[in-house]
Design a protein around this motif. Structure first.
Motif, mmCIF file in Angstrom:
data_model
loop_
_atom_site.group_PDB
_atom_site.id
_atom_site.type_symbol
_atom_site.label_atom_id
_atom_site.label_comp_id
_atom_site.label_asym_id
_atom_site.label_seq_id
_atom_site.Cartn_x
_atom_site.Cartn_y
_atom_site.Cartn_z
ATOM 1 N N UNK A 258 5.810 -8.587 14.150
ATOM 2 C CA UNK A 258 4.858 -9.486 13.484
ATOM 3 C C UNK A 258 3.406 -9.055 13.672
ATOM 4 N N UNK A 259 3.167 -8.166 14.602
ATOM 5 C CA UNK A 259 1.807 -7.700 14.876
ATOM 6 C C UNK A 259 1.481 -6.396 14.156
ATOM 7 N N UNK A 260 2.369 -5.976 13.255
ATOM 8 C CA UNK A 260 2.191 -4.693 12.571
ATOM 9 C C UNK A 260 2.555 -4.803 11.102
ATOM 10 N N UNK A 261 2.091 -3.835 10.340
ATOM 11 C CA UNK A 261 2.474 -3.753 8.931
ATOM 12 C C UNK A 261 3.979 -3.546 8.841
ATOM 13 N N UNK A 262 4.554 -4.017 7.756
ATOM 14 C CA UNK A 262 5.982 -3.830 7.519
ATOM 15 C C UNK A 262 6.157 -2.530 6.727
ATOM 16 N N UNK A 263 6.998 -1.647 7.234
ATOM 17 C CA UNK A 263 7.273 -0.389 6.538
ATOM 18 C C UNK A 263 8.416 -0.650 5.564
ATOM 19 N N UNK B 82 3.892 10.423 2.358
ATOM 20 C CA UNK B 82 3.518 9.030 2.122
ATOM 21 C C UNK B 82 4.649 8.109 2.526
ATOM 22 N N UNK B 83 4.303 6.844 2.669
ATOM 23 C CA UNK B 83 5.255 5.784 2.954
ATOM 24 C C UNK B 83 4.672 4.499 2.383
ATOM 25 N N UNK B 84 5.520 3.581 1.967
ATOM 26 C CA UNK B 84 5.051 2.285 1.480
ATOM 27 C C UNK B 84 5.025 1.299 2.636
ATOM 28 N N UNK B 85 3.921 0.554 2.737
ATOM 29 C CA UNK B 85 3.776 -0.467 3.773
ATOM 30 C C UNK B 85 3.307 -1.761 3.123
ATOM 31 N N UNK B 86 3.532 -2.864 3.844
ATOM 32 C CA UNK B 86 3.121 -4.169 3.334
ATOM 33 C C UNK B 86 2.487 -4.966 4.465
ATOM 34 N N UNK B 87 1.348 -5.573 4.172
ATOM 35 C CA UNK B 87 0.675 -6.436 5.141
ATOM 36 C C UNK B 87 -0.391 -7.266 4.442
ATOM 37 N N UNK B 88 -0.677 -8.414 5.013
ATOM 38 C CA UNK B 88 -1.790 -9.236 4.547
ATOM 39 C C UNK B 88 -2.981 -9.103 5.491
ATOM 40 N N UNK C 194 0.837 -1.198 0.000
ATOM 41 C CA UNK C 194 0.000 0.000 0.000
ATOM 42 C C UNK C 194 0.870 1.246 0.000
ATOM 43 N N UNK C 195 0.358 2.304 -0.631
ATOM 44 C CA UNK C 195 0.891 3.630 -0.370
ATOM 45 C C UNK C 195 0.059 4.176 0.774
ATOM 46 N N UNK C 196 0.715 4.539 1.846
ATOM 47 C CA UNK C 196 0.044 5.108 3.011
ATOM 48 C C UNK C 196 0.249 6.633 2.947
#
Length: 92
Positions: A33-38, A52-58, A3-5
């Protein structure tokens, strides 16, 4: 999913937001492990306190955690993104 945050806040809240940023970084560091990866640095726009910042999560709950932590000072918008070549392969 990546995601773009996008984030934005009132300049009058700058000190509060920076305190919350420092606190959140500590929270994430203690339980990653309990949070989105920045996956990128924070980028800011030169015309005001937004960026903005890019993040990754399922797990969409990870995005909710970010939003809740910074309320009410910061507003967020999360936009899902995919690599162009993945989209291009599906078009062919």
């Amino acid at each position: 999913m990546k995601y773009i945050m996008f984030w934005e806040y009132d300049p009058a809240d700058h000190n509060v937001v920076m305190d919350k940023l420092k606190e959140f970084r500590g929270i994430v560091k203690s339980s990653p492990d309990e949070h989105a990866k920045f996956i990128s640095k924070n980028y800011t726009m030169v015309d005001g306190p937004e960026g903005f910042q890019l993040v990754e999560t399922e797990d969409p709950e990870h995005l909710v955690k970010i939003t809740r932590h910074y309320l009410p000072e910061v507003s967020f918008r999360f936009v899902p993104i995919v690599e162009l070549e993945k989209v291009d392969q599906k078009v062919k």
